[in-house]
Design a protein around this motif. Sequence first.
Motif, PDB file in Angstrom:
ATOM      1  N   VAL A  30       0.879  -1.164   0.000  1.00 57.47           N
ATOM      2  CA  VAL A  30       0.000   0.000   0.000  1.00 57.47           C
ATOM      3  C   VAL A  30       0.909   1.204   0.000  1.00 57.47           C
ATOM      4  CG1 VAL A  30      -1.818   1.239   1.184  1.00 57.47           C
ATOM      5  CG2 VAL A  30      -1.751  -1.231   1.305  1.00 57.47           C
ATOM      6  N   ALA A  31       1.204   1.731  -1.176  1.00 57.64           N
ATOM      7  CA  ALA A  31       2.151   2.834  -1.269  1.00 57.64           C
ATOM      8  C   ALA A  31       1.581   3.908  -2.171  1.00 57.64           C
ATOM      9  CB  ALA A  31       3.489   2.332  -1.823  1.00 57.64           C
ATOM     10  N   GLY A  32       2.047   5.138  -1.977  1.00 59.16           N
ATOM     11  CA  GLY A  32       1.582   6.229  -2.806  1.00 59.16           C
ATOM     12  C   GLY A  32       0.884   7.293  -1.980  1.00 59.16           C
ATOM     13  N   PHE A  33      -0.003   8.038  -2.617  1.00 51.84           N
ATOM     14  CA  PHE A  33      -0.583   9.197  -1.975  1.00 51.84           C
ATOM     15  C   PHE A  33      -2.025   8.990  -1.521  1.00 51.84           C
ATOM     16  CE2 PHE A  33       2.760  12.149  -2.714  1.00 51.84           C
ATOM     17  CZ  PHE A  33       3.388  11.718  -3.865  1.00 51.84           C
ATOM     18  N   GLY A  34      -2.590   7.830  -1.720  1.00 54.22           N
ATOM     19  CA  GLY A  34      -4.002   7.608  -1.447  1.00 54.22           C
ATOM     20  C   GLY A  34      -4.353   7.735   0.014  1.00 54.22           C
ATOM     21  N   PRO A  35      -5.651   7.708   0.337  1.00 50.91           N
ATOM     22  CA  PRO A  35      -6.091   7.813   1.721  1.00 50.91           C
ATOM     23  C   PRO A  35      -5.659   6.605   2.531  1.00 50.91           C
ATOM     24  CG  PRO A  35      -7.911   7.174   0.298  1.00 50.91           C
ATOM     25  CD  PRO A  35      -6.769   7.518  -0.610  1.00 50.91           C
ATOM     26  N   ASP A  36      -5.600   6.784   3.848  1.00 53.84           N
ATOM     27  CA  ASP A  36      -5.222   5.699   4.748  1.00 53.84           C
ATOM     28  C   ASP A  36      -6.340   4.665   4.757  1.00 53.84           C
ATOM     29  OD1 ASP A  36      -4.523   4.036   6.807  1.00 53.84           O
ATOM     30  OD2 ASP A  36      -3.816   5.662   8.102  1.00 53.84           O
ATOM     31  N   ARG A  37      -6.050   3.455   4.259  1.00 51.17           N
ATOM     32  CA  ARG A  37      -7.065   2.418   4.147  1.00 51.17           C
ATOM     33  C   ARG A  37      -7.044   1.498   5.356  1.00 51.17           C
ATOM     34  NH1 ARG A  37      -6.034  -0.015  -1.702  1.00 51.17           N
ATOM     35  NH2 ARG A  37      -3.903   0.675  -1.354  1.00 51.17           N
ATOM     36  N   ARG A  38      -6.475   1.940   6.459  1.00 52.87           N
ATOM     37  CA  ARG A  38      -6.326   1.076   7.614  1.00 52.87           C
ATOM     38  C   ARG A  38      -7.348   1.376   8.711  1.00 52.87           C
ATOM     39  NH1 ARG A  38      -0.776  -1.063   8.086  1.00 52.87           N
ATOM     40  NH2 ARG A  38       0.146  -0.869   6.030  1.00 52.87           N
ATOM     41  N   GLY A  39      -8.378   2.111   8.377  1.00 51.27           N
ATOM     42  CA  GLY A  39      -9.411   2.380   9.363  1.00 51.27           C
ATOM     43  C   GLY A  39      -8.859   3.184  10.525  1.00 51.27           C
ATOM     44  N   TYR A  79       7.105   9.919  -1.500  1.00 44.01           N
ATOM     45  CA  TYR A  79       6.405   8.651  -1.662  1.00 44.01           C
ATOM     46  C   TYR A  79       6.191   8.030  -0.289  1.00 44.01           C
ATOM     47  CZ  TYR A  79       4.815   4.680  -4.453  1.00 44.01           C
ATOM     48  OH  TYR A  79       4.037   3.730  -5.046  1.00 44.01           O
ATOM     49  N   VAL A  80       5.059   7.356  -0.119  1.00 39.19           N
ATOM     50  CA  VAL A  80       4.688   6.819   1.186  1.00 39.19           C
ATOM     51  C   VAL A  80       4.570   5.299   1.132  1.00 39.19           C
ATOM     52  CG1 VAL A  80       3.002   6.884   3.062  1.00 39.19           C
ATOM     53  CG2 VAL A  80       3.424   8.944   1.693  1.00 39.19           C
ATOM     54  N   ILE A  96       6.202   5.261   6.242  1.00 44.31           N
ATOM     55  CA  ILE A  96       7.564   5.642   5.866  1.00 44.31           C
ATOM     56  C   ILE A  96       7.510   6.631   4.713  1.00 44.31           C
ATOM     57  CG2 ILE A  96       9.802   4.817   5.080  1.00 44.31           C
ATOM     58  CD1 ILE A  96       9.131   2.106   6.302  1.00 44.31           C
ATOM     59  N   LEU A  97       8.026   7.839   4.935  1.00 38.41           N
ATOM     60  CA  LEU A  97       8.046   8.889   3.924  1.00 38.41           C
ATOM     61  C   LEU A  97       9.401   8.897   3.236  1.00 38.41           C
ATOM     62  CD1 LEU A  97       6.530  11.814   6.052  1.00 38.41           C
ATOM     63  CD2 LEU A  97       5.291  10.087   4.731  1.00 38.41           C
ATOM     64  N   ASP A  98       9.426   8.579   1.955  1.00 40.41           N
ATOM     65  CA  ASP A  98      10.642   8.684   1.154  1.00 40.41           C
ATOM     66  C   ASP A  98      10.685  10.108   0.629  1.00 40.41           C
ATOM     67  OD1 ASP A  98      12.825   8.400  -0.440  1.00 40.41           O
ATOM     68  OD2 ASP A  98      11.995   6.828  -1.730  1.00 40.41           O
ATOM     69  N   VAL A  99      11.520  10.935   1.256  1.00 36.17           N
ATOM     70  CA  VAL A  99      11.517  12.370   0.986  1.00 36.17           C
ATOM     71  C   VAL A  99      12.544  12.721  -0.088  1.00 36.17           C
ATOM     72  CG1 VAL A  99      11.776  14.663   2.012  1.00 36.17           C
ATOM     73  CG2 VAL A  99      10.859  12.777   3.391  1.00 36.17           C
ATOM     74  N   SER A 116       5.282  20.483  -1.563  1.00 37.87           N
ATOM     75  CA  SER A 116       4.705  19.138  -1.517  1.00 37.87           C
ATOM     76  C   SER A 116       5.734  18.075  -1.134  1.00 37.87           C
ATOM     77  CB  SER A 116       4.077  18.785  -2.875  1.00 37.87           C
ATOM     78  OG  SER A 116       5.054  18.797  -3.904  1.00 37.87           O
ATOM     79  N   ARG A 117       7.012  18.336  -1.376  1.00 42.23           N
ATOM     80  CA  ARG A 117       8.047  17.368  -1.008  1.00 42.23           C
ATOM     81  C   ARG A 117       8.179  17.235   0.506  1.00 42.23           C
ATOM     82  NH1 ARG A 117      13.128  19.991  -3.638  1.00 42.23           N
ATOM     83  NH2 ARG A 117      12.142  21.717  -2.520  1.00 42.23           N
ATOM     84  N   CYS A 118       7.788  18.274   1.221  1.00 43.38           N
ATOM     85  CA  CYS A 118       7.998  18.316   2.672  1.00 43.38           C
ATOM     86  C   CYS A 118       6.777  17.920   3.494  1.00 43.38           C
ATOM     87  CB  CYS A 118       8.432  19.728   3.093  1.00 43.38           C
ATOM     88  SG  CYS A 118      10.016  20.257   2.413  1.00 43.38           S
ATOM     89  N   ARG A 119       5.660  17.673   2.853  1.00 45.53           N
ATOM     90  CA  ARG A 119       4.432  17.415   3.610  1.00 45.53           C
ATOM     91  C   ARG A 119       4.578  16.176   4.474  1.00 45.53           C
ATOM     92  NH1 ARG A 119       0.148  18.953  -1.222  1.00 45.53           N
ATOM     93  NH2 ARG A 119       0.691  21.182  -1.267  1.00 45.53           N
TER      94      ARG A 119
END
Length: 242
Positions: A30-39, A79-80, A96-99, A116-119
């Motif tokens: 589960v990687a990328g910018f999408g919403p947290d799908r972990r409830g 990337y997350v 984990i944020l790959d900055v 956006s790189r620092c969010r």
Amino acid sequence: MLLTVCFTKKDNEMYQKTTRLGFHVCRSAVAGFGPDRRGMVETLSIAVIGAPGVGKTSIIRQFIYNDFSETYTPTQTRYVYRPSVILNGVMYDLKILDVPPISSFPSSPSQEWLDSRCRGVRSANAYILVYDICCVESFEYVKMIRQQIVDNRVGSSSEVPILVVGSKRDLQRQRFTQRRAVSVLVKKTWKCGYVECSAKYNWHVLLLFKELLGIAVSRGLRPNHTSIRLQGALQRNRCTVM
């Protein structure tokens, strides 16, 4: 104790391996910018920061996917990654944020939001600062970022877990200085953790994440609501360590 490693690929096919570290890792693609799908599952946010070419993405991908590429691809956007780990019988969800390389640590919430790189960097729960043991300039970059974290984070700097990682240990003979000199500076003066690793040969990659989590837990950053988090771990497309 056996380390059980699981991760879910996009086709939901489950893979598993074991090693001996006493540290369980549930890896989810589960990687990328999408919403947290972990409830309602809590996360421990870790920002991985380093100069260009130090191998921070390779370290993360080795940890998440057991994968290493000889081809260098510069990180252009944040990337997350979202693995879950079990340490001493307690599950922790990691964000984990790959900055991408940044000129400076965001000094204010507004600066963090505008770039956006620092969010998520300023509000991270812990930091992994990566340098190349063969490149003194990359260590100077880590030195600068660490000081800016100390200066700009709210509260005592001793409360922010920071792990300095010397990458490319497989190029040991080309290092710019002795390991002991860096280790003493980082541990004694900076009061940070220190680990060297090789993403290419998967050496000490799991160890560095275990080390950081240990520092975070010892400083009182252990997430609450364990029962809720364990329930979340049993959701579909998640792995369970038996």
